[in-house]
Design an enzyme around this catalytic site. Structure first.
Site, PDB file in Angstrom:
ATOM      1  N   ASP A 447      55.836  23.009  54.466  1.00  0.00           N
ATOM      2  CA  ASP A 447      55.928  21.551  54.042  1.00  0.00           C
ATOM      3  C   ASP A 447      57.442  21.360  53.785  1.00  0.00           C
ATOM      4  O   ASP A 447      58.355  22.031  53.684  1.00  0.00           O
ATOM      5  CB  ASP A 447      55.270  21.400  52.964  1.00  0.00           C
ATOM      6  N   ASP A 515      49.257  12.573  56.331  1.00  0.00           N
ATOM      7  CA  ASP A 515      48.572  12.575  54.809  1.00  0.00           C
ATOM      8  C   ASP A 515      47.420  11.575  55.103  1.00  0.00           C
ATOM      9  O   ASP A 515      46.713  11.872  53.938  1.00  0.00           O
ATOM     10  CB  ASP A 515      49.672  12.289  53.841  1.00  0.00           C
TER      11      ASP A 515
HETATM   12  C1  GLA Z   1      52.717  17.122  51.283  1.00  0.00           C
HETATM   13  C2  GLA Z   1      51.849  17.315  52.330  1.00  0.00           C
HETATM   14  C3  GLA Z   1      50.537  17.368  51.815  1.00  0.00           C
HETATM   15  C4  GLA Z   1      50.379  18.586  50.554  1.00  0.00           C
HETATM   16  C5  GLA Z   1      51.543  17.667  49.546  1.00  0.00           C
HETATM   17  C6  GLA Z   1      51.448  18.959  48.509  1.00  0.00           C
HETATM   18  O1  GLA Z   1      52.583  15.464  50.871  1.00  0.00           O
HETATM   19  O2  GLA Z   1      51.869  16.450  53.456  1.00  0.00           O
HETATM   20  O3  GLA Z   1      49.296  17.854  52.852  1.00  0.00           O
HETATM   21  O4  GLA Z   1      50.497  19.609  50.922  1.00  0.00           O
HETATM   22  O5  GLA Z   1      52.725  17.724  50.114  1.00  0.00           O
HETATM   23  O6  GLA Z   1      52.361  18.685  47.707  1.00  0.00           O
END
Ligand code: GLA
Length: 695
Positions: A447, A515
């Site tokens: 990420d 997301d």
């Molecule tokens: C980001 C990612 C999510 C998740 C969060 C975790 O927002 O896009 O899918 O993994 O971080 O903190």
């Protein structure tokens, strides 16, 4: 012959259906033609000399890679700063090298020992030309690049083009836009360090954009980081674009005897946007994706994020894993929250030891438990970040981008690590290598949750190199990890889809496109994603998002997520028995059609904006299996209920069985494609999955 030099300095490049012609002339390397093939010997260079002192010929001569220099007042591809302060570059064609599928044109600025190679690599079968430039310093002094694009692209004729891109945001990536470029410049860029959520790092242009008809010209950049596409229509009516690394805060020093290679851009012409997507899908699978998993279907994944957020524990994860295995998931990924002081997004990034309150005996019992259930185990990391509330930051505050005189801006309470420092790179590689060496981990979700700011570096002589070097550092860490741990798959995520591009996809095996997991919103997001990017790489979770605010059935949720790499992110402990049964049913169905969805040809047949229904089909290579997804929208207008679904991509001479939960037919491909079937959908947010098999 695919590449021919017909006359001195005229080069004809031919892919399966198109011809690309270049001429080396007095003012530079001219663009002569891109389109339907013509007799090769007909091409010639007509130098355009405008005598009016206000209009330089350089500004309206279509060129392949114009440098800043002389009387150029439009966007250019290259800008150099030489040691003596000269910022004017004069490139003269020197010679060429032709191999079976590559043309290299060598241009020199002899006065300053600068040499530029323009590379054209043909993927004949795919009808794609790869372009990039290699810039060499053959002088005894440094050369500083202030701009180094990958290519100039010229569109034929003098008509108005419509430029297709996206106007995305966090949670709303890939929303397709169309803008007529009547005059002036349209530019799409990122200044954030990654590609970002907003636009596609690509030029897509057509006179009349349509899924099926008309030429679509496209050029897609293979880069994750700051990029710029600037498309301009000049006063003569011609449209051209410069594509590549963003020149915003850009500078690269080339030391004596060294070279700089720009990222590649992949160019093609398609008949309709649908064809463009199918071409790019096939091309990415055969030539972009990392080889190890490129031709394998991706496993059905469970991810814990939306179910637990930071509240992960051995017991809780095992409970989820049990049901995940029961419904048919093949890979269990534990998301954020498993390490050091990570109870929220306030702290912990940078300290990658297991949190012993949550996992008293380390990760082993959980991983063993997941493996015993027949699933592989994967884990979330955010390697290029640090929270100020961490041991890493306490020890190494100088490991982040910053200026001593400035207070660093926190976004999501975190800072970006200076990945251009060898010791930081080593640390990041080291903790990931250790994690993968000590645990049976088969999947890394990498990420990256904030853009860069205060980009000071105390290690670089030329501080502006950080943008380019940062992206390269990420690529090289992922590549090294893959070499050492070849069976581990990598997913690129950046607050959702901010790292979705061909650059990421040439190192990572898949991406997290957004997301936003609301199934209705996802239909638009997925549609925009599918314009250029490979379907198999698009992770798509079935979750509980908006389940109470806007109830949408499990059937609908699956009908959306089954159109990519199916994954589940629901809180499985809260699902009803019926919902669990639905999960089992749809995951089993997905496994039957997975190869067709992940590797087949996508047809975006109907879309909500025009047809008040989404209807997409995936057809496998020999057209023996096809699967179509119909999803109605959220409104209940009477007229929207009556739909005529015409299938596409089938073999018209074959007979297919057509099965869905509600219907069962036996029809010819010709009938299904030309007449189609008439259906009434009674409710908003209905869905139907049609499985077609050739008899
Ligand atoms: C980001 C990612 C999510 C998740 C969060 C975790 O927002 O896009 O899918 O993994 O971080 O903190």
């Amino acid at each position: 012959m695919k590449i021919t030099e017909t006359k001195n300095g005229i080069f004809v490049l031919e892919t399966k259906n198109y011809q690309y012609v270049i001429g080396a002339g007095e003012l530079g390397i001219y663009h002569l033609h891109w389109g339907t093939p013509c007799p090769r010997e007909d091409f010639e260079i007509n130098e355009l000399e405008e005598q009016n002192s206000n209009h330089s010929s350089l500004d309206f001569t279509p060129t392949e890679y114009a440098p800043y220099g002389g009387t150029i007042y439009r966007e250019y591809a290259l800008k150099c700063l030489f040691e003596d302060g000269c910022r004017d570059t004069v490139l003269k064609y020197k010679n060429s090298k032709i191999t079976e599928n590559t043309l290299e044109l060598i241009l020199n600025d002899d006065k300053y020992g600068l040499s530029v190679s323009l590379i054209y690599r043909l993927f004949e079968e795919n009808d794609i030309i790869e372009r990039y430039a290699v810039i060499r310093n053959q002088s005894k002094s440094k050369i500083i690049l202030e701009k180094a694009a990958s290519a100039e692209i010229n569109l034929p004729g003098q008509r108005t083009y419509t430029v297709i891109n996206s106007n995305g945001s966090w949670g709303g990536e890939f929303r397709k836009t169309e803008q007529k470029l009547e005059t002036g410049t349209l530019s799409f860029e990122s200044r954030k360090g990654t590609t970002g959520h907003n636009h596609l790092p690509a030029l897509i242009a057509a006179e009349k954009p349509d899924e099926e008809y008309g030429e679509v010209y496209f050029a897609v950049l293979e880069w994750d980081g700051n990029y710029k596409i600037s498309a301009e229509r000049d006063f003569t009516g011609r449209t051209s674009a410069v594509i590549g690394l963003n020149d915003f805060d850009f500078s690269q020093t080339i030391e004596c005897g060294k070279e700089f290679r720009t990222p590649s851009v992949f160019c093609g012409i398609a008949q309709g946007l649908g064809n463009m997507s199918r071409m790019m899908n096939r091309f990415a699978v055969s030539h972009i994706l990392p080889k190890r998993f490129a031709n394998e279907t991706l496993p059905v994944l469970y991810n814990s994020w939306e179910a637990t957020e930071f509240n992960v524990s051995e017991k809780g994860q095992l409970e989820l894993a049990k049901t995940a295995a029961e419904i048919g998931c093949e890979l269990f990924v534990m998301d954020d929250g498993w390490f050091s002081t990570r109870l929220s997004d306030n702290a912990g990034l940078g300290d990658w030891e297991v949190n012993r309150d949550k996992f008293p005996n380390g990760l082993k019992p959980l991983i063993d438990g997941v493996n015993a259930l027949g699933m592989d185990f994967g884990i979330w990391v955010e390697p290029e970040m640090v929270n100020p509330r961490s041991e890493l930051y306490e020890k190494h505050p100088d490991w982040t981008y910053n200026y001593e005189t400035r207070t660093p801006s926190l976004l999501r309470h975190q800072l970006v690590l200076n990945m251009t420092k060898p010791e930081v790179k080593e640390y990041v590689f080291g903790f990931l290598d250790k994690l993968l060496s000590e645990n049976n981990i088969k999947y890394i979700k990498w990420d990256m949750n904030r853009p860069f700011s205060e980009t000071g570096t105390d290690n670089l002589e030329n501080g502006k190199e950080l943008w380019y070097r940062h992206s390269q550092a990420i690529y090289s860490i992922v590549d090294q990890l893959k070499e050492k741990h070849p069976d581990v798959q990598f997913e690129a995520c950046a607050s959702g889809g901010a790292r979705t591009d061909l650059g990421s996809l040439s190192h990572f095996d898949m991406v997290w496109p957004s997301d936003n997991t609301d199934p209705v919103d996802r239909l638009d997001i997925q549609q925009g994603y599918s314009l250029l990017y490979p379907i198999k790489c698009m992770r798509a979770w079935v979750t509980d998002t908006n389940k109470t605010a806007r109830p949408v059935s499990m059937a609908f949720r699956f009908a959306v997520s089954m159109q990519g790499s199916l994954s589940v992110g629901s809180d499985l402990t809260k699902l009803s028995k019926e919902e669990i049964e639905d999960c089992k049913k749809y995951i089993a169905l997905y496994k039957k059609i997975r190869r067709t969805v992940q590797f087949g040809d996508l047809y975006r047949i109907m879309n909500y904006a025009e047809d008040k229904i989404y209807f997409n089909g995936y057809v496998n290579e020999d057209r023996s299996q096809a699967v179509y997804f119909a999803c109605t929208g959220a409104n209940s207008f009477f007229g929207n209920r009556f739909v005529n679904l015409k299938f596409k991509g089938l073999d018209e001479n074959a007979v297919y069985t057509v099965k869905s939960e509600f219907r069962n037919y036996r029809k010819s491909g010709a009938y299904l494609m030309n007449k189609g079937i008439d259906i009434i959908y009674y409710k908003p947010l209905e869905s139907e999955i049609f499985l077609l098999e050739k008899e």
